[in-house]
Design a protein around this motif. Structure first.
Motif, PDB file in Angstrom:
ATOM      1  N   VAL A  37     -14.781   3.189 -10.249  1.00 15.78           N
ATOM      2  CA  VAL A  37     -14.518   1.817  -9.801  1.00 15.78           C
ATOM      3  C   VAL A  37     -14.359   1.779  -8.281  1.00 15.78           C
ATOM      4  O   VAL A  37     -13.988   2.779  -7.660  1.00 15.78           O
ATOM      5  CB  VAL A  37     -13.248   1.256 -10.471  1.00 15.78           C
ATOM      6  CG1 VAL A  37     -13.433   1.188 -11.981  1.00 15.78           C
ATOM      7  CG2 VAL A  37     -12.026   2.105 -10.129  1.00 15.78           C
ATOM      8  N   PRO A  38     -14.629   0.624  -7.664  1.00 15.22           N
ATOM      9  CA  PRO A  38     -14.444   0.504  -6.211  1.00 15.22           C
ATOM     10  C   PRO A  38     -12.969   0.354  -5.856  1.00 15.22           C
ATOM     11  O   PRO A  38     -12.212  -0.316  -6.573  1.00 15.22           O
ATOM     12  CB  PRO A  38     -15.222  -0.768  -5.872  1.00 15.22           C
ATOM     13  CG  PRO A  38     -15.201  -1.578  -7.126  1.00 15.22           C
ATOM     14  CD  PRO A  38     -15.228  -0.586  -8.261  1.00 15.22           C
ATOM     15  N   VAL A  39     -12.547   1.005  -4.787  1.00 10.14           N
ATOM     16  CA  VAL A  39     -11.175   0.852  -4.300  1.00 10.14           C
ATOM     17  C   VAL A  39     -11.220   0.173  -2.935  1.00 10.14           C
ATOM     18  O   VAL A  39     -12.208   0.279  -2.208  1.00 10.14           O
ATOM     19  CB  VAL A  39     -10.445   2.212  -4.209  1.00 10.14           C
ATOM     20  CG1 VAL A  39     -10.339   2.861  -5.581  1.00 10.14           C
ATOM     21  CG2 VAL A  39     -11.159   3.160  -3.243  1.00 10.14           C
ATOM     22  N   ASP A  40     -10.127  -0.534  -2.602  1.00 12.18           N
ATOM     23  CA  ASP A  40     -10.108  -1.257  -1.333  1.00 12.18           C
ATOM     24  C   ASP A  40      -9.786  -0.315  -0.172  1.00 12.18           C
ATOM     25  O   ASP A  40      -9.656   0.900  -0.356  1.00 12.18           O
ATOM     26  CB  ASP A  40      -9.130  -2.440  -1.396  1.00 12.18           C
ATOM     27  CG  ASP A  40      -7.677  -1.998  -1.622  1.00 12.18           C
ATOM     28  OD1 ASP A  40      -7.338  -0.839  -1.316  1.00 12.18           O
ATOM     29  OD2 ASP A  40      -6.879  -2.829  -2.097  1.00 12.18           O
ATOM     30  N   GLU A  41      -9.638  -0.885   1.011  1.00 14.69           N
ATOM     31  CA  GLU A  41      -9.397  -0.069   2.204  1.00 14.69           C
ATOM     32  C   GLU A  41      -8.090   0.702   2.112  1.00 14.69           C
ATOM     33  O   GLU A  41      -7.931   1.742   2.764  1.00 14.69           O
ATOM     34  CB  GLU A  41      -9.397  -0.958   3.450  1.00 14.69           C
ATOM     35  CG  GLU A  41     -10.760  -1.574   3.755  1.00 14.69           C
ATOM     36  CD  GLU A  41     -10.722  -2.445   4.993  1.00 14.69           C
ATOM     37  OE1 GLU A  41      -9.620  -2.607   5.563  1.00 14.69           O
ATOM     38  OE2 GLU A  41     -11.785  -2.948   5.403  1.00 14.69           O
ATOM     39  N   GLY A  42      -7.160   0.236   1.314  1.00 14.20           N
ATOM     40  CA  GLY A  42      -5.899   0.946   1.122  1.00 14.20           C
ATOM     41  C   GLY A  42      -5.940   1.937  -0.015  1.00 14.20           C
ATOM     42  O   GLY A  42      -4.917   2.530  -0.367  1.00 14.20           O
ATOM     43  N   GLY A  43      -7.132   2.141  -0.601  1.00 16.67           N
ATOM     44  CA  GLY A  43      -7.273   3.092  -1.696  1.00 16.67           C
ATOM     45  C   GLY A  43      -6.720   2.568  -3.008  1.00 16.67           C
ATOM     46  O   GLY A  43      -6.323   3.356  -3.866  1.00 16.67           O
ATOM     47  N   ARG A  44      -6.755   1.259  -3.196  1.00 17.01           N
ATOM     48  CA  ARG A  44      -6.176   0.660  -4.398  1.00 17.01           C
ATOM     49  C   ARG A  44      -7.251  -0.003  -5.261  1.00 17.01           C
ATOM     50  O   ARG A  44      -8.264  -0.488  -4.768  1.00 17.01           O
ATOM     51  CB  ARG A  44      -5.136  -0.393  -4.016  1.00 17.01           C
ATOM     52  CG  ARG A  44      -3.929   0.161  -3.266  1.00 17.01           C
ATOM     53  CD  ARG A  44      -3.068  -0.976  -2.741  1.00 17.01           C
ATOM     54  NE  ARG A  44      -3.832  -1.837  -1.834  1.00 17.01           N
ATOM     55  CZ  ARG A  44      -3.327  -2.905  -1.229  1.00 17.01           C
ATOM     56  NH1 ARG A  44      -2.074  -3.247  -1.435  1.00 17.01           N
ATOM     57  NH2 ARG A  44      -4.086  -3.632  -0.412  1.00 17.01           N
ATOM     58  N   TRP A  45      -6.967  -0.023  -6.572  1.00 18.46           N
ATOM     59  CA  TRP A  45      -7.808  -0.740  -7.531  1.00 18.46           C
ATOM     60  C   TRP A  45      -6.906  -1.424  -8.534  1.00 18.46           C
ATOM     61  O   TRP A  45      -5.951  -0.818  -9.042  1.00 18.46           O
ATOM     62  CB  TRP A  45      -8.752   0.214  -8.251  1.00 18.46           C
ATOM     63  CG  TRP A  45      -9.570  -0.445  -9.336  1.00 18.46           C
ATOM     64  CD1 TRP A  45     -10.571  -1.335  -9.161  1.00 18.46           C
ATOM     65  CD2 TRP A  45      -9.440  -0.253 -10.753  1.00 18.46           C
ATOM     66  NE1 TRP A  45     -11.096  -1.726 -10.383  1.00 18.46           N
ATOM     67  CE2 TRP A  45     -10.419  -1.075 -11.372  1.00 18.46           C
ATOM     68  CE3 TRP A  45      -8.610   0.533 -11.547  1.00 18.46           C
ATOM     69  CZ2 TRP A  45     -10.576  -1.122 -12.759  1.00 18.46           C
ATOM     70  CZ3 TRP A  45      -8.761   0.479 -12.924  1.00 18.46           C
ATOM     71  CH2 TRP A  45      -9.735  -0.335 -13.530  1.00 18.46           C
ATOM     72  N   ILE A  46      -7.177  -2.696  -8.810  1.00 20.95           N
ATOM     73  CA  ILE A  46      -6.395  -3.448  -9.789  1.00 20.95           C
ATOM     74  C   ILE A  46      -7.214  -3.556 -11.070  1.00 20.95           C
ATOM     75  O   ILE A  46      -8.330  -4.088 -11.064  1.00 20.95           O
ATOM     76  CB  ILE A  46      -6.038  -4.855  -9.260  1.00 20.95           C
ATOM     77  CG1 ILE A  46      -5.260  -4.736  -7.954  1.00 20.95           C
ATOM     78  CG2 ILE A  46      -5.226  -5.621 -10.293  1.00 20.95           C
ATOM     79  CD1 ILE A  46      -4.945  -6.081  -7.307  1.00 20.95           C
TER      80      ILE A  46
END
Length: 325
Positions: A37-46
């Motif tokens: 899955v893609p993670v955001d710039e902060g390394g997070r995925w919801i």
């Protein structure tokens, strides 16, 4: 191993990718959803349930791409590693990612096959954990004992591993193979109980036979005559424990390769259409592995699967496969 694609640009991905090479999106592996899955710039995925996941803290140490439940924490795969090389062991640290990548591959296989285990945190006495040890300054013996799987990180070095394989006259030796074999010991310990013990003894022999004596006999006398008629490898002839573990490893060899071939459209039939593992082996694996061996030979490489499966081994494979849920 299934075929993955980027959720942003739909480009093909490998299981080990932490970044999409096509669009540059940072990625993480969700074990619960079995997706990259893609993670955001902060390394997070919801996730779809609203839970926030974070890039594993070991991304730069071991190349771990799995997502962790806590920011700055380790993922469920890394949590199983009890011991790793010290920070000043540069050789061990350079070999560490190879072992960890193979371990993550193994855990996905266990998930896929429905082979449950208990972690060391949940069962401090017999739970599963991994000691990834460096043999730079000490002798390391690969093995399993009471849920602890010990791996020599030097096996991640191609030159070392090939040297050992040749010295031991082995047809096959990989880091993933080691892990599949050793977790086979743990799975026998965990799942072969009660009514299953009698069936296991009929196929593999009495596991209560002296293991030290078996080791001594094996390395002094070698495998018995005509061992190829009943065993998958010479190492399997040493003791019933080793026969089971070798057979377990081959169940994973076969299922993972068949599933990968199906995922990439290389099979004309769905592997799930077979009601027994025996039929999957004879109907799909034997012709597939023969073709893959020939492809490897076309490239001047060793056979992908340098083994022959006699009828008694088919019985053993069927028994081990029956442990899956």
């Amino acid at each position: 191993m299934r075929a993955f694609t980027c959720g942003i640009c739909d480009s093909p991905l490998y299981f080990e990718n932490s970044v999409c090479v096509s669009c540059g999106t940072n990625l993480g592996f969700s074990r619960d959803r079995r997706e990259i899955v893609p993670v955001d710039e902060g390394g997070r995925w919801i996730d779809p349930d609203g839970l926030v996941w974070h890039v594993c803290d070991n991304l730069n140490l071991s190349g771990c791409t799995w997502l962790a439940p806590l920011e700055g924490g380790a993922c469920s795969a890394c949590d199983l590693t009890r011991t790793r090389p010290s920070d000043d062991d540069l050789t061990g640290l350079s070999q560490f990612p190879v072992a960890e990548a193979a371990k993550r591959h193994l855990l996905v296989e266990l998930d896929t096959q429905g082979l449950s285990y208990v972690s060391r945190d949940d069962d401090p006495e017999f739970g599963l954990c991994f000691d990834m040890l460096s043999s730079v300054e000490e002798n390391v013996v690969i093995g399993h004992e009471d849920g602890v799987i010990t791996i020599d990180l030097a096996e991640g070095d191609d030159a070392h591993r090939v040297k050992v394989r040749v010295e031991l006259a082995e047809p096959y030796r990989t880091m993933l193979g080691h892990l599949r074999h050793e977790v086979g010991h743990y799975m026998e310990f965990l799942h072969v109980r009660g009514d299953r013990i009698a069936a296991a003894r009929e196929l593999f022999g009495n596991e209560e036979a002296s293991y030290p004596e078996a080791i001594e006999r094996h390395y002094e006398q070698g495998p018995p005559e005509n061992w190829e008629d009943s065993y998958i490898s010479t190492y399997a002839t040493m003791h019933p424990f080793e026969d089971f573990a070798e057979t377990f490893a081959h169940v994973l060899h076969i299922t993972d390769t068949v599933d990968t071939a199906a995922s990439y459209g290389l099979l004309a039939i769905d592997p799930s259409a077979f009601s027994s593992f025996r039929d999957l082996v004879t109907g799909v694996w034997v012709p597939l592995s023969t073709a893959l061996n020939q492809i490897n030979r076309s490239m001047g490489a060793l056979d992908l699967y340098p083994f022959v499966i006699p009828p008694p081994v088919l019985d053993k494979l069927e028994f081990v496969a029956s442990l899956r849920t």
